[in-house]
Write an enzyme that holds these catalytic residues in place. Structure first.
Site, PDB file in Angstrom:
ATOM      1  N   SER A 112       0.823  -1.210   0.000  1.00  6.73           N
ATOM      2  CA  SER A 112       0.000   0.000   0.000  1.00  6.73           C
ATOM      3  C   SER A 112       0.859   1.262   0.000  1.00  6.73           C
ATOM      4  O   SER A 112       2.007   1.257   0.432  1.00  6.73           O
ATOM      5  CB  SER A 112      -0.908   0.020   1.232  1.00  6.73           C
ATOM      6  OG  SER A 112      -1.675  -1.151   1.306  1.00  6.73           O
TER       7      SER A 112
HETATM    8  N1  SAH Z   1      -1.001  -4.663   4.086  1.00  7.38           N
HETATM    9  C1  SAH Z   1      -0.333  -5.023   2.838  1.00  7.38           C
HETATM   10  C2  SAH Z   1      -1.177  -4.652   1.640  1.00  7.38           C
HETATM   11  C3  SAH Z   1      -1.374  -5.820   0.741  1.00  7.38           C
HETATM   12  S1  SAH Z   1      -2.613  -5.627  -0.500  1.00  7.38           S
HETATM   13  C4  SAH Z   1       1.053  -4.411   2.775  1.00  7.38           C
HETATM   14  O1  SAH Z   1       1.381  -3.606   3.659  1.00  7.38           O
HETATM   15  O2  SAH Z   1       1.821  -4.765   1.895  1.00  7.38           O
HETATM   16  C5  SAH Z   1      -3.926  -6.621   0.151  1.00  7.38           C
HETATM   17  C6  SAH Z   1      -3.637  -8.073   0.448  1.00  7.38           C
HETATM   18  O3  SAH Z   1      -4.863  -8.682   0.835  1.00  7.38           O
HETATM   19  C7  SAH Z   1      -3.111  -8.903  -0.730  1.00  7.38           C
HETATM   20  O4  SAH Z   1      -1.880  -9.476  -0.393  1.00  7.38           O
HETATM   21  C8  SAH Z   1      -4.201  -9.981  -0.920  1.00  7.38           C
HETATM   22  O5  SAH Z   1      -3.674 -11.222  -1.297  1.00  7.38           O
HETATM   23  C9  SAH Z   1      -4.821 -10.042   0.467  1.00  7.38           C
HETATM   24  N2  SAH Z   1      -6.164 -10.608   0.540  1.00  7.38           N
HETATM   25  C10 SAH Z   1      -7.201 -10.456  -0.324  1.00  7.38           C
HETATM   26  N3  SAH Z   1      -8.281 -11.124   0.114  1.00  7.38           N
HETATM   27  C11 SAH Z   1      -7.932 -11.723   1.298  1.00  7.38           C
HETATM   28  C12 SAH Z   1      -8.631 -12.537   2.247  1.00  7.38           C
HETATM   29  N4  SAH Z   1      -9.879 -12.906   2.067  1.00  7.38           N
HETATM   30  N5  SAH Z   1      -7.948 -12.951   3.330  1.00  7.38           N
HETATM   31  C13 SAH Z   1      -6.662 -12.594   3.541  1.00  7.38           C
HETATM   32  N6  SAH Z   1      -5.963 -11.819   2.685  1.00  7.38           N
HETATM   33  C14 SAH Z   1      -6.584 -11.382   1.572  1.00  7.38           C
END
Ligand code: SAH
Length: 204
Positions: free
Chosen positions: A53
């Site tokens: 993000s």
């Molecule tokens: N907080 C992260 C942002 C990652 S983007 C960072 O700091 O890098 C959002 C993430 O949510 C992705 O890696 C995606 O795979 C995950 N995601 C999507 N749906 C999900 C679910 N149902 N349960 C767990 N993770 C999920």
């Protein structure tokens, strides 16, 4: 102007959040070829069609969650692990869930190398929260459902806050739900945002 001064100018007024962001080396959470861009205020690709993000969005979400040093926080969508690291600087215990296996593994490895010992990891669907460790003082979600899953509300402690993007790819709002001490809810839409969808269901 460095990234952290920029965040302060863009409305991140909570000094604890700014200090925590300064302590976390964001370049460790991005692929090697993007390391020289790690301190730009932008999301960056981390593989598996996901992104780390934007620093401003991470800071806003955590500022809305209102950090408490003795608190427990649920981090849904571990991704690179960057947000989990900042949360680990601010909360006593972090529970983080990721549905994509290589991302989960990579994040756990980096966070371990950086020496974080107050994070628990789960590979799986975080859309129903993580009931075993509830209630949480804060729940921070990095992927957008169309509507708020009731499980997140149930797993909030009284006085706790849920920070979650809600909506579709075209129209999404960062939403804050506060559970008051008497159990009633207060919901605020705080900003238009653009997160990946929250996947519904278990991997595989
Ligand atoms: N907080 C992260 C942002 C990652 S983007 C960072 O700091 O890098 C959002 C993430 O949510 C992705 O890696 C995606 O795979 C995950 N995601 C999507 N749906 C999900 C679910 N149902 N349960 C767990 N993770 C999920």
């Amino acid at each position: 102007m460095d990234l952290f001064q920029e965040l302060a100018q863009l409305g991140i007024t909570d000094q604890r959040v700014l200090d925590a962001m300064r302590r976390v080396p964001r370049e460790q959470f991005v692929p090697p070829f993007l390391r020289d861009r790690a301190y730009e205020n932008r999301p960056l690709p981390i593989g598996n069609e996901q992104t780390i993000s934007q620093p401003l969005v991470v800071a806003e979400m955590i500022q809305h969650a209102v950090p408490s040093t003795d608190g427990r926080v649920l981090d849904v969508g571990t991704g690179s692990g960057y947000q989990a690291a900042i949360l680990a600087e601010l909360y006593e215990r972090v529970y983080t869930v990721e549905i994509v296996e290589p991302l989960q593994r990579g994040a756990q490895k980096v966070l371990g190398q950086l020496g974080y010992t107050n994070i628990e990891y789960r590979l799986g669907d975080g859309s129903q929260g993580w009931p075993e460790h509830a209630p949480y003082d804060a729940i921070v979600v990095a992927a957008a459902p169309r509507a708020i899953p009731p499980a997140f509300i149930e797993q909030l402690a009284p006085g706790g806050r849920l920070v979650i993007p809600v909506g579709t790819a075209r129209k999404q709002h960062l939403t804050v739900v506060e559970k008051l001490q008497d159990g009633s809810l207060r919901e605020m839409r705080v900003a238009p945002v653009s997160f990946v969808p929250l996947v519904d269901g278990d991997p595989g």
